[in-house]
Design an enzyme around this catalytic site. Structure first.
Site, PDB file in Angstrom:
ATOM      1  N   TYR A  30       0.809  -1.224   0.000  1.00  0.00           N
ATOM      2  CA  TYR A  30       0.000   0.000   0.000  1.00  0.00           C
ATOM      3  C   TYR A  30       0.842   1.276   0.000  1.00  0.00           C
ATOM      4  O   TYR A  30       0.295   2.372  -0.178  1.00  0.00           O
ATOM      5  CB  TYR A  30      -0.932   0.022   1.215  1.00  0.00           C
ATOM      6  CG  TYR A  30      -1.802  -1.200   1.368  1.00  0.00           C
ATOM      7  CD1 TYR A  30      -2.126  -2.017   0.288  1.00  0.00           C
ATOM      8  CD2 TYR A  30      -2.309  -1.542   2.623  1.00  0.00           C
ATOM      9  CE1 TYR A  30      -2.913  -3.140   0.448  1.00  0.00           C
ATOM     10  CE2 TYR A  30      -3.113  -2.673   2.786  1.00  0.00           C
ATOM     11  CZ  TYR A  30      -3.404  -3.468   1.702  1.00  0.00           C
ATOM     12  OH  TYR A  30      -4.172  -4.583   1.871  1.00  0.00           O
ATOM     13  N   HIS A  91       1.942 -11.566   3.044  1.00  0.00           N
ATOM     14  CA  HIS A  91       0.733 -11.049   2.401  1.00  0.00           C
ATOM     15  C   HIS A  91       0.043 -12.092   1.523  1.00  0.00           C
ATOM     16  O   HIS A  91      -1.191 -12.138   1.453  1.00  0.00           O
ATOM     17  CB  HIS A  91       1.086  -9.814   1.565  1.00  0.00           C
ATOM     18  CG  HIS A  91      -0.070  -8.910   1.307  1.00  0.00           C
ATOM     19  ND1 HIS A  91       0.068  -7.571   1.038  1.00  0.00           N
ATOM     20  CD2 HIS A  91      -1.409  -9.133   1.270  1.00  0.00           C
ATOM     21  CE1 HIS A  91      -1.121  -7.020   0.863  1.00  0.00           C
ATOM     22  NE2 HIS A  91      -2.034  -7.953   0.979  1.00  0.00           N
TER      23      HIS A  91
END
Length: 279
Positions: A30, A91
């Protein structure tokens, strides 16, 4: 989109913490660690105790590898200006989830996806032992990926997965495996996400329950996930929605209504990346 806007991320984190929220979710992908850290530190200045905040971030598969993980977590600490991170997740199980063009420091050495997961996990285990992170976990892992890490380093604290009433049966199987093995679940896209949000809004069953409990449909869905035993991370930059999301602890769904929602997956099919197919 707001995940990549530093000003909005800072404001959202600060608003959320000042309104009483405590779980902040971020990721290497992000590119917003600095804004998250700024929001956390400003909230602490305004009286929110750091020990009450639970900050999660994730290391992307392109960074997998022992040395790379150690270096990246140090960068996350520097970027956020934190003394520790509460939870760091892998992730995704493998860089192969994103096609043949991507690689990691580990895969460039010719190591398999499983070997790269294990190397990364060993690094997180070392970081936990040193106190730089408080917990280590995974995200988007199927049962086969979870089993790769059994008995290696620290126990898996958490698996963050897409989880809402429309999930297919294989996601429920992952949920059950985690529950049986002491792995907590964090539900992302608990309101259906981009693909299934419209299905929730069109569900007569959920709309009826919304009227029955005199709550927003989103509150019904969040409450369902919480009663299933999940932590939930609905994303919003709207302070009024934050307050609504935080107000799901003052009512409870009946067992009968929980069963009705549980059965939605057999009525409406949802979208979910089948991570079982990832190496």
């Amino acid at each position: 989109a707001t995940a990549y806007d530093d000003v909005l991320v800072y404001r959202t984190v600060l608003w959320y913490l000042l309104l009483g929220g405590r779980h902040i979710d971020g990721a290497h992908l992000y590119l917003n660690h600095k804004a998250i850290g700024k929001g956390i530190n400003e909230a602490v200045k305004r009286g929110v105790a750091r020990r009450e905040i639970f900050f999660t971030t994730k290391i992307f598969p392109t960074q997998f590898g022992y040395e790379s993980t150690l270096q990246n977590v140090e960068q996350y600490l520097d970027q956020t200006k934190q003394d520790y991170i509460d939870l760091v997740l892998l992730h995704f199980p493998s860089v192969s989830a994103f096609g043949p063009m991507l690689s990691s420091p580990c895969s460039k050495e010719g190591k398999s996806a499983r070997e790269c997961r294990i190397e990364t996990w060993k690094a997180l285990s070392e970081l936990q032992a040193s106190g730089k992170i408080r917990n280590a976990g995974v995200s988007n892992f199927a049962v086969k990926h979870l089993k790769d890490l059994e008995g290696i380093g620290v126990p898996i604290a958490n698996n963050q997965i897409q989880f809402n009433p429309f999930e297919p049966e294989y996601v429920v199987e992952t949920f059950k495996y985690c529950a049986a093995n002491g792995i907590t679940i964090t539900a992302y896209s608990p309101l259906g996400g981009l693909m299934d949000r419209s299905k929730a809004e069109a569900s007569e069953i959920l709309l009826d329950l919304s009227h029955k409990y005199d709550r927003r449909l989103t509150s019904i869905m969040l409450r369902w996930a919480i009663q299933r035993g999940c932590a939930v991370i609905p994303g919003t930059g709207n302070p009024s929605h934050m307050l609504s999301n935080l107000a799901v602890y003052d009512f409870e769904l009946s067992d009968e209504d929980m069963s009705i929602i549980n059965n939605l997956k057999n009525v409406v099919k949802g979208f979910n990346m089948d991570v079982r197919e990832i190496d």
